[in-house]
Each structure stands twice: as structure tokens, then as C-alpha cells.
Scaffold this active site. Sequence first.
Site, mmCIF file in Angstrom:
data_model
loop_
_atom_site.group_PDB
_atom_site.id
_atom_site.type_symbol
_atom_site.label_atom_id
_atom_site.label_comp_id
_atom_site.label_asym_id
_atom_site.label_seq_id
_atom_site.Cartn_x
_atom_site.Cartn_y
_atom_site.Cartn_z
ATOM 1 N N LYS A 9 0.868 -1.185 0.000
ATOM 2 C CA LYS A 9 0.000 0.000 0.000
ATOM 3 C C LYS A 9 0.901 1.231 0.000
ATOM 4 O O LYS A 9 1.631 1.484 0.947
ATOM 5 C CB LYS A 9 -0.915 0.002 1.217
ATOM 6 C CG LYS A 9 -1.871 1.188 1.257
ATOM 7 C CD LYS A 9 -2.784 1.116 2.467
ATOM 8 C CE LYS A 9 -3.731 2.299 2.526
ATOM 9 N NZ LYS A 9 -4.623 2.241 3.714
ATOM 10 N N LYS A 44 -2.053 -1.647 -3.759
ATOM 11 C CA LYS A 44 -2.900 -0.455 -3.778
ATOM 12 C C LYS A 44 -2.005 0.773 -3.871
ATOM 13 O O LYS A 44 -1.036 0.859 -3.111
ATOM 14 C CB LYS A 44 -3.732 -0.415 -2.485
ATOM 15 C CG LYS A 44 -4.648 0.788 -2.342
ATOM 16 C CD LYS A 44 -5.383 0.753 -1.006
ATOM 17 C CE LYS A 44 -6.280 1.967 -0.856
ATOM 18 N NZ LYS A 44 -6.995 1.987 0.446
#
Length: 331
Positions: free
Chosen positions: A194, A246
Site C-alpha cells: 500500500k 494499492k
Amino acid sequence: MIHRPRRLRATAAHRRLVREHSLRTADLILPMFVREGLEEPQPISSLPGVVQHNLTSLRGAAREAAELGLGGIMLFGVPEQKDATGSGGVDPDGILNRALREVRTEVGDDILVMSDLCLDEFTDHGHCGVLGTDGTVDNDATLEVYAEMARQQADAGAHIVAPSGMMDGQVRVIRDALDEHGRTDVGIYAYTAKYSSAFYGPFREAVNSSLTGDRRTYQQDSANSAEALRELELDVAEGADLVMVKPGLPYLDVLSQVAEASPVPVGVYQVSGEYAMIEAASANGWLDRDRTVLESLLAFKRAGASSVLTYYAAHAARLLRERPDEFGEYL
């Protein structure tokens, strides 16, 4: 010899025969926001078509997602009150845990019910963890809260919990907490890579974020990709059942590397900024919205994702179900 690859592109039937990747509705996971105290769903201005649900509308949307055949839904809670420790996240009667119970009552096992396991929605400072005396996020103190969040979310009905805070050791602590609580059946979908990204902007509105500053001391640096493979190795060793990259389109290279190396299924999150860009360009007539949506989702599958979190999940499922002749190239 003259090579003519176009022979296999000559008709729709040729292209269908040799197509390497396709979309399934079961590949798609719909993120949904539920906000405490709402009488009616609240539109999110920076995410046209996306709303903050109340509990009633959330149940209806969850049922629709199940009927569309989506792979799962991911719930994010937006509380009325926040505090320094994010106590609403561990409160069994907090908005997210109440929503999990409501949704599981509605859909049972017809669709996977997933829950975001992070403190940023619940803290008055907007960070993903508990702050230490120096004002930075205290990794190990945060892990203790994550463990309790995992137990509460499991009891509330989550099939899968999704730790997104990027704390060191979070998967191990959550796995141990669930197992010791007798919830070996609950899976972990780890936000493994992330990145600290500008593409999260509209999400901040969606969760009424209180953040000032940034999260660069715990989210990954956007310049790095090898680091993602180290995070993958750690998360798998600690017990992750699925892993995630992400954002999505700006990090297709990372997604491809993680998918090639991972022994567990790999997902990707098409984040709020990606959605907002497609919506804005489409509203101006600069893009064919539906084809851009499906093409972007297919890009994730081609890069190696087995599942995709996207605010377009329900819309894409309807396109594939209701207009297969028009969008057969994605099937």
C-alpha cells in the site's frame, strides 16, 4: 515468410478463441461506506455515483451485490465521534461492527463480507494507528488495538478482515488473535503493498478523514518496487490468505511482480482517485465511460490480479450480464 498476426484478429470469433484474459463478476469486490447517524444515503461529491450508506441502504446494496454475483464487499465505517485511540473501531456497537452484523444477517454466506481493519476512520488525528508521545504512530501499541479489532470484526460476522494500516507485524498479530479467539475460519486479506499516494484524495471525503500531514512513515514510498516483494514475503510468512496492491493502474508493474512471486491469491484496489478521473473525463465527453471501466479492470487481470476492489464492481457486473453482445471482448 511473411508473418500475419492479424489473421487471429480478423473476426470476433477469432479474437474470442485466442483471448488470454477475461473478466468475471466473481473477480470483483465492491467497497462500501456506512456512516453513523444518517437518515438517508449521502452522495460523495468527489465520487459521483458512490454514497455513504445508512444501515438500511447498506443492507439493500449488499443484497444487490450478492444477486449480481460479485466476489465480495468491503465495508468501511464512518463514526459520528472520533478520539485519539480510535475506540469506535473496537466497540462491538460501533458503526462498522453493527454494519457487519446487519449485512451478515442480510446475505449470510451468499457473498464474502470483508471489513477494513484500520484506525484511520476512527481517530481524531486521522492516522492509521495510535500516536506516541512524540506524535508519530506507535507501531506496537497499534498492533494491540488491531488484535482487538480483529476479534470484534470476526464476532460481528466478517468472513475476511483486511488490515490496511501497514504496521510491521500486523498480519501475525491479527492471525494469532483470531486463532486464540477460536476464529481460525476468518481469513486475512493483507494490504501488502500500500503506497503513500495522491490517488487517495476522494476516499478522504468518503470517510470524513481528519488527517493532517501524511502517512509516509508507514505507507510505502512510490519510488520503490523491490520493497513490495519484501512485504509480500513477510505477510505470507505471518499468515496472510490473500494479498493486495494499492493503488492499481499507477502500480501495474508492482502488481505484476507481486503476482509472479506470490504463493497466495493477489488482489488490487482501483482506488478513489482512479475512479474519479474516469468519471471526470467521461462527464466531459473525453472517454467512453463503460469501455474505459472494463478495459481498466481487464488490465488488472492481465497484470496478475485474481480479484479487484473497485467502486465500479456493481456497474461492471451489470454491463457484463446485461450487454454481453456489446462487451463480449471482456468476457
